[in-house]
Design an enzyme around this catalytic site. Structure first.
Site, PDB file in Angstrom:
ATOM      1  N   GLY A  18       0.780  -1.235   0.000  1.00  0.00           N
ATOM      2  CA  GLY A  18       0.000   0.000   0.000  1.00  0.00           C
ATOM      3  C   GLY A  18       0.811   1.283   0.000  1.00  0.00           C
ATOM      4  O   GLY A  18       0.356   2.301   0.518  1.00  0.00           O
ATOM      5  N   THR A  19       1.987   1.271  -0.646  1.00  0.00           N
ATOM      6  CA  THR A  19       2.733   2.545  -0.686  1.00  0.00           C
ATOM      7  C   THR A  19       2.007   3.570  -1.558  1.00  0.00           C
ATOM      8  O   THR A  19       2.067   4.771  -1.277  1.00  0.00           O
ATOM      9  CB  THR A  19       4.188   2.359  -1.164  1.00  0.00           C
ATOM     10  OG1 THR A  19       4.195   1.887  -2.516  1.00  0.00           O
ATOM     11  CG2 THR A  19       4.953   1.399  -0.259  1.00  0.00           C
ATOM     12  N   ASN A  20       1.312   3.108  -2.601  1.00  0.00           N
ATOM     13  CA  ASN A  20       0.531   4.060  -3.411  1.00  0.00           C
ATOM     14  C   ASN A  20      -0.655   4.590  -2.615  1.00  0.00           C
ATOM     15  O   ASN A  20      -0.971   5.778  -2.695  1.00  0.00           O
ATOM     16  CB  ASN A  20       0.065   3.410  -4.719  1.00  0.00           C
ATOM     17  CG  ASN A  20       1.160   3.414  -5.757  1.00  0.00           C
ATOM     18  OD1 ASN A  20       1.445   4.458  -6.361  1.00  0.00           O
ATOM     19  ND2 ASN A  20       1.814   2.278  -5.946  1.00  0.00           N
ATOM     20  N   MET A 101      -4.399  -7.120  -6.910  1.00  0.00           N
ATOM     21  CA  MET A 101      -3.848  -8.186  -7.749  1.00  0.00           C
ATOM     22  C   MET A 101      -4.894  -9.179  -8.251  1.00  0.00           C
ATOM     23  O   MET A 101      -4.572 -10.340  -8.521  1.00  0.00           O
ATOM     24  CB  MET A 101      -2.742  -8.935  -6.974  1.00  0.00           C
ATOM     25  CG  MET A 101      -1.585  -8.053  -6.567  1.00  0.00           C
ATOM     26  SD  MET A 101      -0.805  -7.213  -7.962  1.00  0.00           S
ATOM     27  CE  MET A 101       0.057  -8.606  -8.695  1.00  0.00           C
ATOM     28  N   LEU A 104     -11.004  -7.879 -12.163  1.00  0.00           N
ATOM     29  CA  LEU A 104     -12.388  -7.578 -11.804  1.00  0.00           C
ATOM     30  C   LEU A 104     -13.303  -8.041 -12.938  1.00  0.00           C
ATOM     31  O   LEU A 104     -12.953  -7.900 -14.119  1.00  0.00           O
ATOM     32  CB  LEU A 104     -12.541  -6.079 -11.556  1.00  0.00           C
ATOM     33  CG  LEU A 104     -11.861  -5.606 -10.255  1.00  0.00           C
ATOM     34  CD1 LEU A 104     -11.659  -4.100 -10.265  1.00  0.00           C
ATOM     35  CD2 LEU A 104     -12.657  -6.036  -9.026  1.00  0.00           C
ATOM     36  N   ASN A 118      -6.438   2.528 -12.635  1.00  0.00           N
ATOM     37  CA  ASN A 118      -5.349   1.655 -12.164  1.00  0.00           C
ATOM     38  C   ASN A 118      -4.020   2.330 -12.452  1.00  0.00           C
ATOM     39  O   ASN A 118      -3.930   3.195 -13.338  1.00  0.00           O
ATOM     40  CB  ASN A 118      -5.433   0.311 -12.908  1.00  0.00           C
ATOM     41  CG  ASN A 118      -4.368  -0.673 -12.436  1.00  0.00           C
ATOM     42  OD1 ASN A 118      -4.131  -0.819 -11.239  1.00  0.00           O
ATOM     43  ND2 ASN A 118      -3.710  -1.334 -13.375  1.00  0.00           N
ATOM     44  N   HIS A 120       0.020   1.332 -13.394  1.00  0.00           N
ATOM     45  CA  HIS A 120       0.814   0.194 -13.880  1.00  0.00           C
ATOM     46  C   HIS A 120       2.269   0.635 -14.028  1.00  0.00           C
ATOM     47  O   HIS A 120       2.532   1.710 -14.585  1.00  0.00           O
ATOM     48  CB  HIS A 120       0.253  -0.275 -15.230  1.00  0.00           C
ATOM     49  CG  HIS A 120       0.951  -1.493 -15.748  1.00  0.00           C
ATOM     50  ND1 HIS A 120       0.733  -2.756 -15.207  1.00  0.00           N
ATOM     51  CD2 HIS A 120       1.891  -1.648 -16.703  1.00  0.00           C
ATOM     52  CE1 HIS A 120       1.507  -3.630 -15.835  1.00  0.00           C
ATOM     53  NE2 HIS A 120       2.217  -2.988 -16.752  1.00  0.00           N
TER      54      HIS A 120
HETATM   55  C1  GRF Z   1       2.694  -0.790  -7.834  1.00  0.00           C
HETATM   56  O1  GRF Z   1       3.943  -0.962  -8.442  1.00  0.00           O
HETATM   57  C2  GRF Z   1       1.644  -0.622  -8.890  1.00  0.00           C
HETATM   58  O2  GRF Z   1       2.126  -0.057 -10.069  1.00  0.00           O
HETATM   59  C3  GRF Z   1       1.216  -2.035  -9.170  1.00  0.00           C
HETATM   60  O3  GRF Z   1       1.282  -2.679  -7.912  1.00  0.00           O
HETATM   61  C4  GRF Z   1       2.241  -2.038  -7.096  1.00  0.00           C
HETATM   62  C5  GRF Z   1       1.587  -1.725  -5.781  1.00  0.00           C
HETATM   63  O4  GRF Z   1       2.482  -1.302  -4.807  1.00  0.00           O
HETATM   64  N1  GRF Z   1      -0.087  -2.049  -9.782  1.00  0.00           N
HETATM   65  P1  GRF Z   1       1.977  -0.726  -3.404  1.00  0.00           P
HETATM   66  O5  GRF Z   1       1.159  -1.820  -2.717  1.00  0.00           O
HETATM   67  O6  GRF Z   1       1.188   0.503  -3.677  1.00  0.00           O
HETATM   68  O7  GRF Z   1       3.225  -0.442  -2.616  1.00  0.00           O
END
Ligand code: GRF
Length: 211
Positions: A18-20, A101, A104, A118, A120
Site C-alpha cells: 500500500g505505498t501508493n 492483484m 475484476l 489503475n 501500472h
Molecule cells: C505498484 O507498483 C503498482 O504499479 C502495481 O502494484 C504495485 C503496488 O504497490 N499495480 P503498493 O502496494 O502501492 O506499494
C-alpha cells in the site's frame, strides 16, 4: 484541509503493502483537488488479502476498511458483486486500484463504467500484466515508466490518462529501477486523482482528454 463544498469520494482497492495508498492519503485525502475544487476523501480501503499492509495504513488514517477474501465467496463474480455493493453503499465517485492483484469481472466494470482507474509500472501498451519491471529489464529497454489508465475488462488495456517516463539505470539493477518507478508512481497517482476530481478528465473511446 478545507471544509467547503461536497467531497469527491474515492475508495482504494489494494492487495499489498500500500505505498501508493499512502501517497494518496498523504497528498490527496482531505485536500482540495485544486483551487476551489472538491476535497478528495478516501472513504474506504478494500482488500482481498486480510493481512495486506494497505489495510493497516488505512486504519492508521482512520479510514474504514473491508476485506473480501476469495475463499469466503466461492466464485469471483460473487466476490466482485459484494465489493461493488460495498462501493455503492459508500457512494464512491471513483474506484482506485493500487496494487489490487485480482482481475475484476466485466459486470463489476460495467457497474462502475469510466469510474475505475489503475496504475501500472510500465509505459503501456508495453509490458502489461505481471512483473512489468522484470519484463522491461528482460527486454533491454532504456526507458520505461508509469501509466495511470481507466480500467476496462482487459488486462491493463483501458484508455490511458497520464504517463511518465523513467530511465532504466545503465547497471540494469532491478532494485534501483523499482525505487525510481515506485517514487514516480507516488507523485503521478495523487496528481491524476486530483485532475479527475476537478472534472478535467474525459474520454471518448480510447482518447482521453485533459483540460
Ligand atoms: C505498484 O507498483 C503498482 O504499479 C502495481 O502494484 C504495485 C503496488 O504497490 N499495480 P503498493 O502496494 O502501492 O506499494
Amino acid at each position: 484541509m478545507s471544509e467547503t463544498g461536497p467531497g469527491f469520494r474515492i475508495a482504494v482497492l489494494a492487495s499489498g503493502g500500500g505505498t501508493n495508498l499512502q501517497a494518496i492519503i498523504d497528498q490527496a485525502h482531505g485536500h482540495e483537488a485544486g483551487p476551489g475544487g472538491p476535497v478528495v476523501e478516501v472513504v474506504g480501503v478494500g482488500s482481498d488479502q486480510p493481512t495486506a499492509g494497505a489495510l493497516e495504513r488505512a486504519r492508521e488514517a482512520d479510514i474504514p476498511t473491508a476485506t473480501f477474501p476469495r475463499d469466503a465467496f466461492g466464485e469471483r463474480a460473487v466476490r466482485d458483486e459484494a465489493i461493488a455493493d460495498w462501493l455503492e453503499a459508500l457512494r464512491v465517485d471513483l474506484v482506485v486500484l493500487a496494487g489490487y492483484m485480482q482481475l475484476l469481472s466485466a459486470d463489476f466494470i460495467s457497474r462502475f463504467a469510466g469510474r475505475v482507474i489503475n496504475i501500472h509500472p510500465a509505459l503501456l501498451p508495453s509490458f502489461p500484466g505481471l512483473d512489468a519491471i522484470g519484463q522491461a529489464l528482460e527486454h533491454g529497454v532504456s526507458v520505461t515508466g508509469v501509466t495511470v489508465h481507466f480500467v476496462d475488462d482487459g488486462v491493463d488495456s483501458g484508455p490511458i490518462i497520464v504517463q511518465r517516463a523513467v530511465e532504466v539505470p545503465r547497471s540494469g539493477n532491478r532494485q534501483a529501477l523499482e525505487e525510481v518507478v515506485r517514487g514516480t508512481e507516488h507523485g503521478l497517482y495523487p496528481e491524476a486523482i486530483r485532475m479527475i476530481a476537478q472534472g478535467r478528465v474525459s474520454f471518448d473511446g480510447r482518447r482521453v482528454r485533459i483540460t
